[in-house]
Design a protein around this motif. Structure first.
Motif, PDB file in Angstrom:
ATOM      1  N   VAL A 226     -18.200 -13.354  59.751  1.00  0.00           N
ATOM      2  CA  VAL A 226     -19.039 -14.551  59.672  1.00  0.00           C
ATOM      3  C   VAL A 226     -20.165 -14.428  60.689  1.00  0.00           C
ATOM      4  CG1 VAL A 226     -19.097 -17.057  59.907  1.00  0.00           C
ATOM      5  CG2 VAL A 226     -17.058 -15.944  58.957  1.00  0.00           C
ATOM      6  N   PRO A 227     -21.432 -14.461  60.264  1.00  0.00           N
ATOM      7  CA  PRO A 227     -22.545 -14.297  61.205  1.00  0.00           C
ATOM      8  C   PRO A 227     -22.503 -15.340  62.319  1.00  0.00           C
ATOM      9  CG  PRO A 227     -23.309 -14.192  58.938  1.00  0.00           C
ATOM     10  CD  PRO A 227     -21.891 -14.664  58.885  1.00  0.00           C
ATOM     11  N   PRO A 228     -22.919 -14.951  63.537  1.00  0.00           N
ATOM     12  CA  PRO A 228     -23.340 -13.606  63.934  1.00  0.00           C
ATOM     13  C   PRO A 228     -22.139 -12.698  64.190  1.00  0.00           C
ATOM     14  CG  PRO A 228     -23.403 -15.036  65.840  1.00  0.00           C
ATOM     15  CD  PRO A 228     -23.003 -15.906  64.678  1.00  0.00           C
ATOM     16  N   SER A 229     -22.386 -11.400  64.208  1.00  0.00           N
ATOM     17  CA  SER A 229     -21.320 -10.456  64.528  1.00  0.00           C
ATOM     18  C   SER A 229     -20.816 -10.711  65.947  1.00  0.00           C
ATOM     19  CB  SER A 229     -21.842  -9.021  64.425  1.00  0.00           C
ATOM     20  OG  SER A 229     -22.944  -8.836  65.301  1.00  0.00           O
ATOM     21  N   GLY A 230     -19.575 -10.319  66.201  1.00  0.00           N
ATOM     22  CA  GLY A 230     -19.019 -10.501  67.542  1.00  0.00           C
ATOM     23  C   GLY A 230     -19.746  -9.657  68.574  1.00  0.00           C
ATOM     24  N   VAL A 231     -20.207  -8.476  68.154  1.00  0.00           N
ATOM     25  CA  VAL A 231     -20.967  -7.573  69.025  1.00  0.00           C
ATOM     26  C   VAL A 231     -22.298  -7.277  68.356  1.00  0.00           C
ATOM     27  CG1 VAL A 231     -21.003  -5.330  70.179  1.00  0.00           C
ATOM     28  CG2 VAL A 231     -18.831  -6.550  69.898  1.00  0.00           C
ATOM     29  N   ALA A 232     -23.370  -7.475  69.075  1.00  0.00           N
ATOM     30  CA  ALA A 232     -24.706  -7.257  68.524  1.00  0.00           C
ATOM     31  C   ALA A 232     -24.873  -5.825  68.031  1.00  0.00           C
ATOM     32  CB  ALA A 232     -25.762  -7.572  69.585  1.00  0.00           C
ATOM     33  N   GLY A 233     -25.518  -5.696  66.873  1.00  0.00           N
ATOM     34  CA  GLY A 233     -25.806  -4.375  66.325  1.00  0.00           C
ATOM     35  C   GLY A 233     -24.814  -3.877  65.299  1.00  0.00           C
ATOM     36  N   VAL A 234     -23.637  -4.486  65.231  1.00  0.00           N
ATOM     37  CA  VAL A 234     -22.611  -4.043  64.278  1.00  0.00           C
ATOM     38  C   VAL A 234     -22.924  -4.596  62.892  1.00  0.00           C
ATOM     39  CG1 VAL A 234     -20.159  -4.120  63.670  1.00  0.00           C
ATOM     40  CG2 VAL A 234     -20.847  -3.883  66.074  1.00  0.00           C
ATOM     41  N   GLY A 235     -22.923  -3.734  61.879  1.00  0.00           N
ATOM     42  CA  GLY A 235     -23.168  -4.149  60.511  1.00  0.00           C
ATOM     43  C   GLY A 235     -21.871  -4.415  59.772  1.00  0.00           C
ATOM     44  N   LEU A 236     -21.933  -5.272  58.770  1.00  0.00           N
ATOM     45  CA  LEU A 236     -20.748  -5.669  58.019  1.00  0.00           C
ATOM     46  C   LEU A 236     -19.980  -4.473  57.458  1.00  0.00           C
ATOM     47  CD1 LEU A 236     -21.829  -8.761  55.871  1.00  0.00           C
ATOM     48  CD2 LEU A 236     -20.014  -8.706  57.583  1.00  0.00           C
ATOM     49  N   ASN A 237     -20.702  -3.504  56.908  1.00  0.00           N
ATOM     50  CA  ASN A 237     -20.065  -2.398  56.199  1.00  0.00           C
ATOM     51  C   ASN A 237     -20.030  -1.096  56.993  1.00  0.00           C
ATOM     52  OD1 ASN A 237     -19.603  -3.698  53.486  1.00  0.00           O
ATOM     53  ND2 ASN A 237     -21.809  -4.012  53.694  1.00  0.00           N
ATOM     54  N   ASP A 238     -20.335  -1.165  58.279  1.00  0.00           N
ATOM     55  CA  ASP A 238     -20.366   0.053  59.088  1.00  0.00           C
ATOM     56  C   ASP A 238     -19.010   0.747  59.116  1.00  0.00           C
ATOM     57  OD1 ASP A 238     -22.976  -0.499  59.666  1.00  0.00           O
ATOM     58  OD2 ASP A 238     -22.666  -0.981  61.779  1.00  0.00           O
ATOM     59  N   LEU A 239     -19.042   2.059  59.004  1.00  0.00           N
ATOM     60  CA  LEU A 239     -17.841   2.870  59.167  1.00  0.00           C
ATOM     61  C   LEU A 239     -18.266   4.191  59.803  1.00  0.00           C
ATOM     62  CD1 LEU A 239     -14.838   3.251  58.863  1.00  0.00           C
ATOM     63  CD2 LEU A 239     -15.200   4.050  56.530  1.00  0.00           C
ATOM     64  N   GLY A 240     -18.375   4.147  61.125  1.00  0.00           N
ATOM     65  CA  GLY A 240     -18.856   5.318  61.853  1.00  0.00           C
ATOM     66  C   GLY A 240     -20.366   5.400  61.932  1.00  0.00           C
ATOM     67  N   ALA A 241     -21.051   4.293  61.601  1.00  0.00           N
ATOM     68  CA  ALA A 241     -22.514   4.280  61.691  1.00  0.00           C
ATOM     69  C   ALA A 241     -22.949   4.410  63.149  1.00  0.00           C
ATOM     70  CB  ALA A 241     -23.058   2.981  61.097  1.00  0.00           C
ATOM     71  N   GLU A 242     -24.081   5.068  63.364  1.00  0.00           N
ATOM     72  CA  GLU A 242     -24.633   5.199  64.708  1.00  0.00           C
ATOM     73  C   GLU A 242     -25.604   4.052  64.966  1.00  0.00           C
ATOM     74  OE1 GLU A 242     -26.232   9.063  65.348  1.00  0.00           O
ATOM     75  OE2 GLU A 242     -24.370  10.086  64.818  1.00  0.00           O
ATOM     76  N   VAL A 243     -25.349   3.311  66.029  1.00  0.00           N
ATOM     77  CA  VAL A 243     -26.115   2.115  66.348  1.00  0.00           C
ATOM     78  C   VAL A 243     -26.765   2.288  67.720  1.00  0.00           C
ATOM     79  CG1 VAL A 243     -25.958  -0.366  66.843  1.00  0.00           C
ATOM     80  CG2 VAL A 243     -24.605   0.617  64.974  1.00  0.00           C
ATOM     81  N   GLU A 244     -27.994   1.806  67.837  1.00  0.00           N
ATOM     82  CA  GLU A 244     -28.641   1.733  69.143  1.00  0.00           C
ATOM     83  C   GLU A 244     -29.035   0.290  69.389  1.00  0.00           C
ATOM     84  OE1 GLU A 244     -32.248   3.649  71.845  1.00  0.00           O
ATOM     85  OE2 GLU A 244     -31.872   4.403  69.821  1.00  0.00           O
ATOM     86  N   TYR A 245     -28.556  -0.264  70.486  1.00  0.00           N
ATOM     87  CA  TYR A 245     -28.881  -1.655  70.820  1.00  0.00           C
ATOM     88  C   TYR A 245     -28.973  -1.792  72.334  1.00  0.00           C
ATOM     89  CZ  TYR A 245     -29.067  -6.714  70.374  1.00  0.00           C
ATOM     90  OH  TYR A 245     -29.493  -8.029  70.407  1.00  0.00           O
ATOM     91  N   SER A 246     -30.027  -2.406  72.793  1.00  0.00           N
ATOM     92  CA  SER A 246     -30.234  -2.694  74.207  1.00  0.00           C
ATOM     93  C   SER A 246     -30.098  -1.432  75.064  1.00  0.00           C
ATOM     94  CB  SER A 246     -29.229  -3.765  74.680  1.00  0.00           C
ATOM     95  OG  SER A 246     -29.613  -4.299  75.921  1.00  0.00           O
ATOM     96  N   GLY A 247     -30.619  -0.309  74.511  1.00  0.00           N
ATOM     97  CA  GLY A 247     -30.605   0.933  75.265  1.00  0.00           C
ATOM     98  C   GLY A 247     -29.281   1.667  75.247  1.00  0.00           C
ATOM     99  N   THR A 248     -28.314   1.155  74.479  1.00  0.00           N
ATOM    100  CA  THR A 248     -26.992   1.781  74.399  1.00  0.00           C
ATOM    101  C   THR A 248     -26.734   2.281  72.978  1.00  0.00           C
ATOM    102  OG1 THR A 248     -26.109   0.365  76.146  1.00  0.00           O
ATOM    103  CG2 THR A 248     -24.511   1.404  74.690  1.00  0.00           C
ATOM    104  N   ARG A 249     -26.218   3.475  72.860  1.00  0.00           N
ATOM    105  CA  ARG A 249     -25.881   4.029  71.549  1.00  0.00           C
ATOM    106  C   ARG A 249     -24.364   4.069  71.380  1.00  0.00           C
ATOM    107  NH1 ARG A 249     -29.951   9.172  70.477  1.00  0.00           N
ATOM    108  NH2 ARG A 249     -31.920   8.003  70.642  1.00  0.00           N
ATOM    109  N   PHE A 250     -23.908   3.707  70.188  1.00  0.00           N
ATOM    110  CA  PHE A 250     -22.469   3.740  69.940  1.00  0.00           C
ATOM    111  C   PHE A 250     -22.198   3.845  68.439  1.00  0.00           C
ATOM    112  CE2 PHE A 250     -23.921  -0.665  70.337  1.00  0.00           C
ATOM    113  CZ  PHE A 250     -23.444  -1.271  69.177  1.00  0.00           C
ATOM    114  N   LEU A 251     -20.993   4.288  68.112  1.00  0.00           N
ATOM    115  CA  LEU A 251     -20.514   4.305  66.739  1.00  0.00           C
ATOM    116  C   LEU A 251     -19.987   2.913  66.397  1.00  0.00           C
ATOM    117  CD1 LEU A 251     -18.512   7.639  66.997  1.00  0.00           C
ATOM    118  CD2 LEU A 251     -20.751   7.341  65.900  1.00  0.00           C
TER     119      LEU A 251
END
Length: 306
Positions: A226-251
Motif C-alpha cells: 500500500v503506497p507509500p512503500s516502507g522503504v523509499a525506492g522499492v518497487g512493487l514488483n522488484d525481485l533483485g532490481a538494482e536501486v539507487e536512492y539518496s546516494g545509496t545503491r541496493f538490491l
C-alpha cells in the motif's frame, strides 16, 4: 465418498477469507471455523477430529491455526501436536495473520537474491528488521537461524520487547532488540546494516532520508504493497532490481514478489496436508523450508529451458 475437511481454529472473533479461499482452491471440500478458542481447548478438539475416522487417515483431515497472536498460535500448535494418539493423527498447519508463510517467503527470497547477485547468502550478514509485529518477529528468527546477526527494530513505544524476546527464546534464537523510534536512532541502526527488511503496517514509510547513512547496504525487502512503500525506492514488483536512492545503491525485493511466493507456499502446504506420506506438522521453520523448495523448483525449470 468422504470429504476433505479443514478445521480452522482461532482465538479471534472470525477467520480470514484469504485463508479460506486458498484452502478451498487447494482441495479442501469443507472449511469449518471455530472461533474465540483458548489454547487449552485445542487438544480436546483435535482428538474429536482424529477419532471420528479410521487410523492413518491423516490426509483427509487438517487443522489450521490462525488468529493474529503468534504466542497463542505457538501454544495452540504445541497442544495440537500433543493431542495425537498413535496412528490417529491429522495434519496441523499454523499461520497466524499469514505471518508464518510471509516471513518464510521474505527470508527465502532474500537468501536467493543475495546468493544470485553477491554469492553470499544471509550467513554472517548484518540484518535489521523494522517492525516487531508477527511478520517482523518471525522474519527476524528465520534470518537468525540462517546465520545472520539480526536486530529487531522498535518503531513505537508500545512495542513489547519482553514478549518479542520471549518468542525468540522459544525458538532458541538470539535477536538483538534496538530502538529505531527517532531519525537519529534509525541512522545509527542502518549505518552498518547490510540487509533491511521492512515489515511495518501498510502505508507507512519508515526509511527515506536515513538511506543516505546506509553505506554498507546490500539489499532491502519490503512487505508494504500500500503506497507509500516502507522503504523509499522499492518497487512493487522488484525481485533483485538494482536501486539507487539518496546516494545509496541496493538490491530490492518488493511486496508483490513476496506475496507471490507467500501464496504458492500457503497453497502448497495445504496440499501437503492432503498428500503427504505422514501427518504434516507445519510451523514457520517448516514453511521456510517449503518456500525454499518452491524457489529451487522454479530455478530447475528455468535451467531446463536454457
Amino acid at each position: 465418498m468422504s470429504k476433505k475437511i479443514l478445521y480452522f481454529l482461532t482465538p479471534s472473533d472470525n477467520i480470514s477469507p484469504f485463508d479460506v479461499t486458498i484452502a478451498a482452491d487447494a482441495g479442501f471440500d469443507l472449511v469449518v471455523p471455530f472461533t474465540k478458542l483458548e489454547p487449552k481447548q485445542v487438544a480436546g478438539m483435535v482428538q474429536d477430529a482424529i477419532f471420528c475416522r479410521p487410523p492413518n487417515r491423516f490426509n483427509d483431515t487438517g487443522i489450521f491455526i490462525g488468529g493474529r497472536d503468534v504466542h497463542l498460535a505457538t501454544d495452540m500448535f504445541q497442544n495440537a501436536k500433543g493431542a495425537m494418539v498413535g496412528p490417529f493423527k491429522v495434519g496441523v498447519f499454523a499461520d497466524p495473520n499469514g505471518a508464518y508463510t510471509t516471513s518464510a517467503s521474505i527470508v527465502a527470497l532474500t537468501e536467493q537474491v543475495l546468493r544470485e547477485k553477491t554469492t553470499q547468502g544471509l550467513s554472517g550478514r548484518k540484518v535489521s528488521v523494522f517492525g516487531s509485529g508477527p511478520v517482523g518477529l518471525c522474519t527476524a528468527i528465520l534470518a537468525a537461524k540462517q546465520g545472520a546477526k539480526v536486530k529487531l527494530c522498535q518503531l513505537v513505544a508500545d512495542d513489547d520487547s519482553r514478549s518479542a524476546l520471549r518468542f525468540c527464546e522459544r525458538y532458541e534464537t538470539e535477536v538483538e532488540w534496538v530502538s529505531a523510534q527517532t531519525n537519529d536512532e534509525k541512522n545509527q541502526v542502518i549505518q552498518d546494516t547490510e540487509v533491511v527488511i521492512s515489515a511495518v503496517r501498510a502505508g507507512v514509510r519508515i526509511l527515506e532520508s536515513s538511506l543516505s547513512h546506509a553505506k554498507k547496504l546490500v539489499l532491502v525487502a519490503d512487505t508494504n504493497a500500500v503506497p507509500p512503500s516502507g522503504v523509499a525506492g522499492v518497487g512493487l514488483n522488484d525481485l533483485g532490481a538494482e536501486v539507487e536512492y539518496s546516494g545509496t545503491r541496493f538490491l530490492s525485493i518488493g511486496p508483490m514478489a513476496i506475496g507471490n511466493l507467500k501464496y504458492k507456499t500457503q497453497f502448497g502446504l495445504y496440499e501437503q496436508i492432503q498428500t503427504g506420506a505422514k501427518a504434516a506438522l507445519i510451523d514457520f521453520p517448516d514453511a521456510y523450508a517449503f518456500a525454499l523448495s518452491v524457489l529451487e523448483k522454479q530455478a530447475a525449470a528455468k535451467e531446463k529451458l536454457i
